[in-house]
Design an enzyme around this catalytic site. Structure first.
Site, PDB file in Angstrom:
ATOM      1  N   ASP A   7       0.866  -1.189   0.000  1.00  0.00           N
ATOM      2  CA  ASP A   7       0.000   0.000   0.000  1.00  0.00           C
ATOM      3  C   ASP A   7       0.895   1.230   0.000  1.00  0.00           C
ATOM      4  O   ASP A   7       2.099   1.134   0.251  1.00  0.00           O
ATOM      5  CB  ASP A   7      -0.916   0.017   1.233  1.00  0.00           C
ATOM      6  CG  ASP A   7      -1.915   1.167   1.191  1.00  0.00           C
ATOM      7  OD1 ASP A   7      -2.503   1.414   0.115  1.00  0.00           O
ATOM      8  OD2 ASP A   7      -2.106   1.853   2.212  1.00  0.00           O
ATOM      9  N   SER A   8       0.290   2.370  -0.257  1.00  0.00           N
ATOM     10  CA  SER A   8       1.070   3.607  -0.192  1.00  0.00           C
ATOM     11  C   SER A   8       1.319   4.021   1.255  1.00  0.00           C
ATOM     12  O   SER A   8       2.267   4.750   1.531  1.00  0.00           O
ATOM     13  CB  SER A   8       0.328   4.727  -0.931  1.00  0.00           C
ATOM     14  OG  SER A   8      -0.936   4.937  -0.342  1.00  0.00           O
ATOM     15  N   CYS A  70      -4.126  -1.486  -2.081  1.00  0.00           N
ATOM     16  CA  CYS A  70      -4.332  -0.055  -2.334  1.00  0.00           C
ATOM     17  C   CYS A  70      -5.276   0.026  -3.521  1.00  0.00           C
ATOM     18  O   CYS A  70      -4.973  -0.493  -4.602  1.00  0.00           O
ATOM     19  CB  CYS A  70      -2.990   0.609  -2.662  1.00  0.00           C
ATOM     20  SG  CYS A  70      -3.148   2.328  -3.185  1.00  0.00           S
ATOM     21  N   GLU A 154      -3.134  10.926   6.928  1.00  0.00           N
ATOM     22  CA  GLU A 154      -1.680  10.742   7.054  1.00  0.00           C
ATOM     23  C   GLU A 154      -1.047  11.844   7.913  1.00  0.00           C
ATOM     24  O   GLU A 154      -0.022  11.623   8.535  1.00  0.00           O
ATOM     25  CB  GLU A 154      -1.027  10.700   5.658  1.00  0.00           C
ATOM     26  CG  GLU A 154      -1.363   9.452   4.857  1.00  0.00           C
ATOM     27  CD  GLU A 154      -0.589   8.202   5.299  1.00  0.00           C
ATOM     28  OE1 GLU A 154       0.392   8.341   6.058  1.00  0.00           O
ATOM     29  OE2 GLU A 154      -0.975   7.091   4.880  1.00  0.00           O
ATOM     30  N   CYS A 182     -11.084   3.083  -0.522  1.00  0.00           N
ATOM     31  CA  CYS A 182      -9.695   3.453  -0.249  1.00  0.00           C
ATOM     32  C   CYS A 182      -9.342   2.808   1.083  1.00  0.00           C
ATOM     33  O   CYS A 182     -10.122   2.883   2.036  1.00  0.00           O
ATOM     34  CB  CYS A 182      -9.563   4.969  -0.165  1.00  0.00           C
ATOM     35  SG  CYS A 182      -7.941   5.510   0.425  1.00  0.00           S
ATOM     36  N   HIS A 184      -7.466   3.615   3.347  1.00  0.00           N
ATOM     37  CA  HIS A 184      -7.347   4.516   4.501  1.00  0.00           C
ATOM     38  C   HIS A 184      -8.703   4.765   5.177  1.00  0.00           C
ATOM     39  O   HIS A 184      -8.752   5.110   6.350  1.00  0.00           O
ATOM     40  CB  HIS A 184      -6.793   5.878   4.062  1.00  0.00           C
ATOM     41  CG  HIS A 184      -5.315   5.879   3.809  1.00  0.00           C
ATOM     42  ND1 HIS A 184      -4.726   5.127   2.832  1.00  0.00           N
ATOM     43  CD2 HIS A 184      -4.315   6.558   4.425  1.00  0.00           C
ATOM     44  CE1 HIS A 184      -3.416   5.354   2.846  1.00  0.00           C
ATOM     45  NE2 HIS A 184      -3.140   6.218   3.791  1.00  0.00           N
TER      46      HIS A 184
HETATM   47  N1  DGL Z   1      -4.672   3.651   0.311  1.00  0.00           N
HETATM   48  C1  DGL Z   1      -4.836   4.048  -1.033  1.00  0.00           C
HETATM   49  C2  DGL Z   1      -6.111   3.498  -1.636  1.00  0.00           C
HETATM   50  O1  DGL Z   1      -6.618   2.497  -1.179  1.00  0.00           O
HETATM   51  C3  DGL Z   1      -4.719   5.497  -1.366  1.00  0.00           C
HETATM   52  C4  DGL Z   1      -3.884   6.362  -0.515  1.00  0.00           C
HETATM   53  C5  DGL Z   1      -3.100   7.386  -1.287  1.00  0.00           C
HETATM   54  O2  DGL Z   1      -3.694   8.301  -1.902  1.00  0.00           O
HETATM   55  O3  DGL Z   1      -1.889   7.220  -1.288  1.00  0.00           O
HETATM   56  O4  DGL Z   1      -6.580   4.046  -2.590  1.00  0.00           O
END
Ligand code: DGL
Length: 267
Positions: A7-8, A70, A154, A182, A184
């Site tokens: 993931d990011s 992600c 974040e 997402c 997050h």
């Molecule tokens: N966690 C990522 C997702 O599921 C996105 C987070 C980011 O923008 O880096 O889309």
């Protein structure tokens, strides 16, 4: 061979928790490309380049099954990785994403109109709409981009994130289910539910563990190649205190390590 998770940033930890809850005996390596987040406002070319670099890294760490946890990377890069990169680079490795399992869950429990909230890049790809329509062509879908949410999470600014959720939630009209598209957003699940009390919130932290267990049951040839020592390794390429705190809350006693030098060639 281990299970790799990519993931990011913080969202992948939430999904990893869901995998470990369902399947604690397997070995996992989580890798977060925190140096480049947020992915949601990047170009498709950059997202693909970063994701490819992460795939090379996880493959070099002996991951035989990789889950791109992600939605943004899944939307932009998964098809290329499955169809072009893996067959040429590591044909024995399997790479999966998070969109299809989410869409299957949503289609099974929605009757009229599904909402999707996700990053700008994910919404731009229309992947949720396309995949939902493959299952249910008449399904009514409303997609809303929430470009400010990941940066607020974040930055550990949950007061701002809660306010943003109210604003984004107000854009949906007459939906019966809402996909948090997402990784997050499960961290804001309660805010979404409070803003949309009668809506069924579909959150990937609640479904991905069972989906992975089901996948491994159906793919015994992959399952038997996976090691089971219950070892969990957490790696990011830019570690900050907020990240350490969230990781310590989700995985008490397991440190997050910073690795450098693996993404310089991307982007
Ligand atoms: N966690 C990522 C997702 O599921 C996105 C987070 C980011 O923008 O880096 O889309």
């Amino acid at each position: 061979m281990k299970i790799g998770i990519f993931d990011s940033g913080l969202g992948g930890l939430v999904i990893t928790r869901s995998f470990i809850n369902a399947l604690p005996e397997y070995d996992y390596i989580y890798y977060g490309d925190t140096a480049h987040l947020p992915y949601g406002d990047k170009t498709s070319g950059s997202i693909l380049a970063y994701t490819l670099e992460a795939m090379r890294f996880l493959i070099s760490q002996n991951c035989g099954l990789i889950i791109i946890a992600c939605n943004t990377a899944t939307s932009i890069a998964l098809r290329y990785i499955q169809q072009r990169f893996i067959p040429a680079y590591a044909p024995d490795v399997k790479v999966l994403g998070v969109v299809i399992p989410t869409v299957e869950t949503a289609a099974a429990c929605s009757s009229s109109k599904i909402g999707v909230v996700a990053t700008a890049a994910t919404i731009r790809s229309h992947i949720f709409e396309q995949e939902l329509h493959k299952i249910s062509p008449a399904m009514n879908i409303q997609e809303v981009a929430a470009p400010l949410l990941v940066p607020a999470i974040e930055n550990n600014d949950f007061a701002r994130a809660a306010q943003l959720v109210e604003n984004y939630a107000a854009e949906f009209q007459k939906i019966d289910s809402l996909i948090l598209g997402c990784t997050h957003y499960p961290l804001l699940k309660d805010c979404f539910q409070a803003a949309l009390p009668s809506v069924n919130i579909i959150s990937q932290d609640e479904l991905m563990g069972a989906k992975l267990a089901d996948y491994l049951k159906r793919h015994v040839e992959i399952d038997i190649a996976l090691s089971r020592n219950g070892e969990y390794l957490f790696l990011v390429n830019n570690l900050n205190r907020h990240y350490q705190h969230v990781a310590a809350t989700l995985f008490p006693g397991i440190p997050v390590r910073e690795v450098t030098g693996i993404t310089e060639r991307a982007g």
